[in-house]
Write a protein that holds these residues in place. Structure first.
Motif, PDB file in Angstrom:
ATOM      1  N   ARG A 216       0.812  -1.217   0.000  1.00  0.00           N
ATOM      2  CA  ARG A 216       0.000   0.000   0.000  1.00  0.00           C
ATOM      3  C   ARG A 216       0.847   1.269   0.000  1.00  0.00           C
ATOM      4  N   TRP A 217       2.012   1.216   0.600  1.00  0.00           N
ATOM      5  CA  TRP A 217       2.854   2.415   0.642  1.00  0.00           C
ATOM      6  C   TRP A 217       3.315   2.808  -0.764  1.00  0.00           C
ATOM      7  N   ARG A 278      18.811   5.412   7.189  1.00  0.00           N
ATOM      8  CA  ARG A 278      18.118   4.269   7.777  1.00  0.00           C
ATOM      9  C   ARG A 278      16.634   4.334   7.461  1.00  0.00           C
ATOM     10  N   ARG A 279      16.055   5.520   7.532  1.00  0.00           N
ATOM     11  CA  ARG A 279      14.657   5.723   7.170  1.00  0.00           C
ATOM     12  C   ARG A 279      14.619   6.344   5.778  1.00  0.00           C
ATOM     13  N   GLY A 281      12.507   6.198   3.377  1.00  0.00           N
ATOM     14  CA  GLY A 281      11.258   6.835   2.972  1.00  0.00           C
ATOM     15  C   GLY A 281      11.111   8.230   3.548  1.00  0.00           C
ATOM     16  N   LEU A 282      11.466   8.396   4.798  1.00  0.00           N
ATOM     17  CA  LEU A 282      11.384   9.707   5.427  1.00  0.00           C
ATOM     18  C   LEU A 282      12.315  10.697   4.730  1.00  0.00           C
ATOM     19  N   ALA A 283      13.514  10.239   4.386  1.00  0.00           N
ATOM     20  CA  ALA A 283      14.454  11.109   3.672  1.00  0.00           C
ATOM     21  C   ALA A 283      13.902  11.487   2.302  1.00  0.00           C
ATOM     22  N   GLY A 284      13.307  10.510   1.607  1.00  0.00           N
ATOM     23  CA  GLY A 284      12.756  10.804   0.290  1.00  0.00           C
ATOM     24  C   GLY A 284      11.582  11.758   0.344  1.00  0.00           C
ATOM     25  N   ILE A 285      10.666  11.559   1.281  1.00  0.00           N
ATOM     26  CA  ILE A 285       9.506  12.439   1.405  1.00  0.00           C
ATOM     27  C   ILE A 285       9.936  13.848   1.787  1.00  0.00           C
ATOM     28  N   ALA A 286      10.909  13.958   2.690  1.00  0.00           N
ATOM     29  CA  ALA A 286      11.420  15.285   3.060  1.00  0.00           C
ATOM     30  C   ALA A 286      11.988  16.001   1.841  1.00  0.00           C
ATOM     31  N   GLY A 287      12.648  15.239   0.969  1.00  0.00           N
ATOM     32  CA  GLY A 287      13.183  15.837  -0.245  1.00  0.00           C
ATOM     33  C   GLY A 287      12.090  16.367  -1.153  1.00  0.00           C
ATOM     34  N   LEU A 288      10.967  15.655  -1.218  1.00  0.00           N
ATOM     35  CA  LEU A 288       9.858  16.105  -2.064  1.00  0.00           C
ATOM     36  C   LEU A 288       9.279  17.433  -1.599  1.00  0.00           C
ATOM     37  N   THR A 289       9.198  17.632  -0.291  1.00  0.00           N
ATOM     38  CA  THR A 289       8.541  18.836   0.230  1.00  0.00           C
ATOM     39  C   THR A 289       9.278  20.116  -0.155  1.00  0.00           C
ATOM     40  N   VAL A 290      10.575  20.011  -0.439  1.00  0.00           N
ATOM     41  CA  VAL A 290      11.360  21.214  -0.731  1.00  0.00           C
ATOM     42  C   VAL A 290      10.869  21.903  -2.000  1.00  0.00           C
ATOM     43  N   TYR A 291      10.299  21.124  -2.937  1.00  0.00           N
ATOM     44  CA  TYR A 291       9.843  21.729  -4.192  1.00  0.00           C
ATOM     45  C   TYR A 291       8.759  22.774  -3.945  1.00  0.00           C
ATOM     46  N   GLY A 292       8.063  22.671  -2.827  1.00  0.00           N
ATOM     47  CA  GLY A 292       7.042  23.663  -2.517  1.00  0.00           C
ATOM     48  C   GLY A 292       7.582  25.076  -2.387  1.00  0.00           C
ATOM     49  N   THR A 393       5.724   3.652   4.582  1.00  0.00           N
ATOM     50  CA  THR A 393       6.283   4.774   3.822  1.00  0.00           C
ATOM     51  C   THR A 393       7.559   5.298   4.453  1.00  0.00           C
ATOM     52  N   THR A 394       7.642   5.320   5.781  1.00  0.00           N
ATOM     53  CA  THR A 394       8.813   5.878   6.449  1.00  0.00           C
ATOM     54  C   THR A 394      10.091   5.160   6.049  1.00  0.00           C
TER      55      THR A 394
END
Length: 423
Positions: A216-217, A278-279, A281-292, A393-394
């Motif tokens: 699901r993630w 180690r996480r 997913g968390l690193a990847g999601i944090a990277g996505l938010t920067v585009y905002g 996801t994390t």
């Protein structure tokens, strides 16, 4: 250890072949739209026209995305990539005639998108087959670097050519690098891949959907990134060339901004070679938010340097996400179905991004440019964070680890067998 892995990856002849081909192909992918957009603007086009023409690429990805994944899992991926690059050379050749019709340019962009819908899944799946599981993180990061090298050279060269020479020169440059990509792929020796018995296209598509449904993630991240593409990235691509002329001094800012986005991505790819969070997913999601930050910076024309910094930071974050995402898919999804899952990822973005491209111009006319950019910025930050609410996801991992471990071992055995066959 990471440096040793990077060296061992570059020691692979097949990886080096893909590496060169990707740099050339991405450079062409970046030069081509710059030439198209400037042709439209020179002919009197506005933001609505630019958005509609760019949307035709995504329409092609929607129509052909699933088929691209199916055929990349059916046929030798080398053959699929060769056909795609040859077709792109034919499409770009039309631009050498000096065409300025929005309908013709839109048709060219549509056909280029169709070629891309076959090339991308085949490339990602082929990349997974030429590398062992231990090599994949370094391989994904190095390919991210190569992608950004092409993306840096592409907009910069495209903007330089249309500014100092002509649009026709930009189309000629795109043709040259697509030809280089084609020639590089002629040298590729694709390893054998264990394939499941061929069934109908409908059933094979359903198998790809089932792989996503069981994890699901993966589905959550696909949906979130598709929405961000529609609500944040698409408005930036439509408004950037217009704002560059109206508020930031001309077409040079347009090319420079895209190049800085790629510079940041290049740095993100380099960092990802040695950084294994180690996480993930968390690193990847944090990277996505920067585009905002990018759309928020574009309504500050008095301080263009802020927009430039935001483009670079956004590129860094996008590449961190891309590396973690690609490696996770290669680890979690069986190799014989990877192209189909990759195509589902692309088609989700392709289905929603055209709406963002087409609606940005009218929304800007009704609401104003600043409100549209503000909403785009908020969506770019909030949407990725919602993905963290889904289990798995994390870490970009699911509970189906045993099946995935067996798949990894199977791919590694095939890759090693192919390596010895080539000795």
């Amino acid at each position: 250890m990471r440096q040793w892995l990077a060296r061992s990856v570059m020691g692979s002849r097949e990886f080096r072949t893909l590496w060169v081909s990707l740099i050339a192909s991405v450079a062409g992918d970046q030069i081509f739209p710059v030439a198209v957009v400037v042709s439209l603007l020179n002919a009197g086009g506005d933001a609505t026209t630019v958005g509609a023409v760019l949307a035709s690429r995504w329409a092609a990805l929607v129509l052909f995305g699933l088929l691209g994944g199916v055929w990349a899992d059916r046929l030798p991926r080398r053959h699929v990539m060769l056909a795609s690059q040859a077709f792109l050379c034919c499409v770009v050749t039309v631009g050498l005639s000096g065409v300025t019709s929005a309908w013709v340019l839109g048709g060219m962009v549509f056909l280029a998108g169709a070629a891309e819908s076959f090339f991308r899944p085949a490339f990602q799946a082929c990349l997974g087959s030429v590398l062992t599981p231990r090599q994949r993180p370094a391989g994904a990061a190095l390919n991210a670097v190569s992608w950004r090298v092409g993306a840096i050279a592409g907009p910069g060269l495209g903007a330089f050519l249309v500014s100092t020479a002509s649009v026709r020169a930009a189309f000629l440059a795109a043709l040259g690098v697509f030809t280089l990509s084609l020639c590089a792929l002629l040298r590729l020796r694709e390893p054998a891949v264990v394939r499941t018995p061929r069934t109908t296209a409908r059933r094979e598509i359903a198998e790809g959907v089932r792989e996503v449904w069981q994890r699901r993630w993966i589905g959550t991240v696909i949906v979130v990134t598709a929405l961000q593409s529609m609500l944040t990235i698409a408005p930036v691509h439509v408004l950037l060339p217009v704002l560059a002329r109206e508020d930031f001094g001309g077409d040079a800012f347009y090319g420079t901004s895209l190049a800085l986005l790629s510079v940041g991505g290049l740095l993100g790819g380099i960092v990802s070679i040695v950084w294994k969070p180690r996480r993930s997913g968390l690193a990847g999601i944090a990277g996505l938010t920067v585009y905002g930050l990018v759309p928020l910076a574009l309504w500050l024309p008095q301080t263009p340097w802020i927009a430039c910094v935001c483009f670079a930071l956004a590129g860094f974050g996008l590449e961190v996400f891309a590396v973690q995402w690609v490696v996770s898919l290669q680890r979690e999804v069986p190799a014989e179905r990877l192209a189909r899952v990759t195509s589902l990822d692309w088609i989700a973005a392709s289905a929603l991004t055209p709406l963002g491209l087409v609606l940005t111009g009218p929304a800007g006319a009704v609401l104003g440019i600043a409100p549209v950019l503000t909403l785009a910025g908020l969506a770019g930050v909030v949407l990725p964070l919602t993905a963290l609410l889904t289990s798995g996801t994390t870490y970009f991992r699911s509970k189906y680890r045993q099946n995935h471990t067996n798949a990894e071992r199977r791919v590694e055995v095939v890759s090693l067998a192919s390596h010895y066959d080539h000795q």
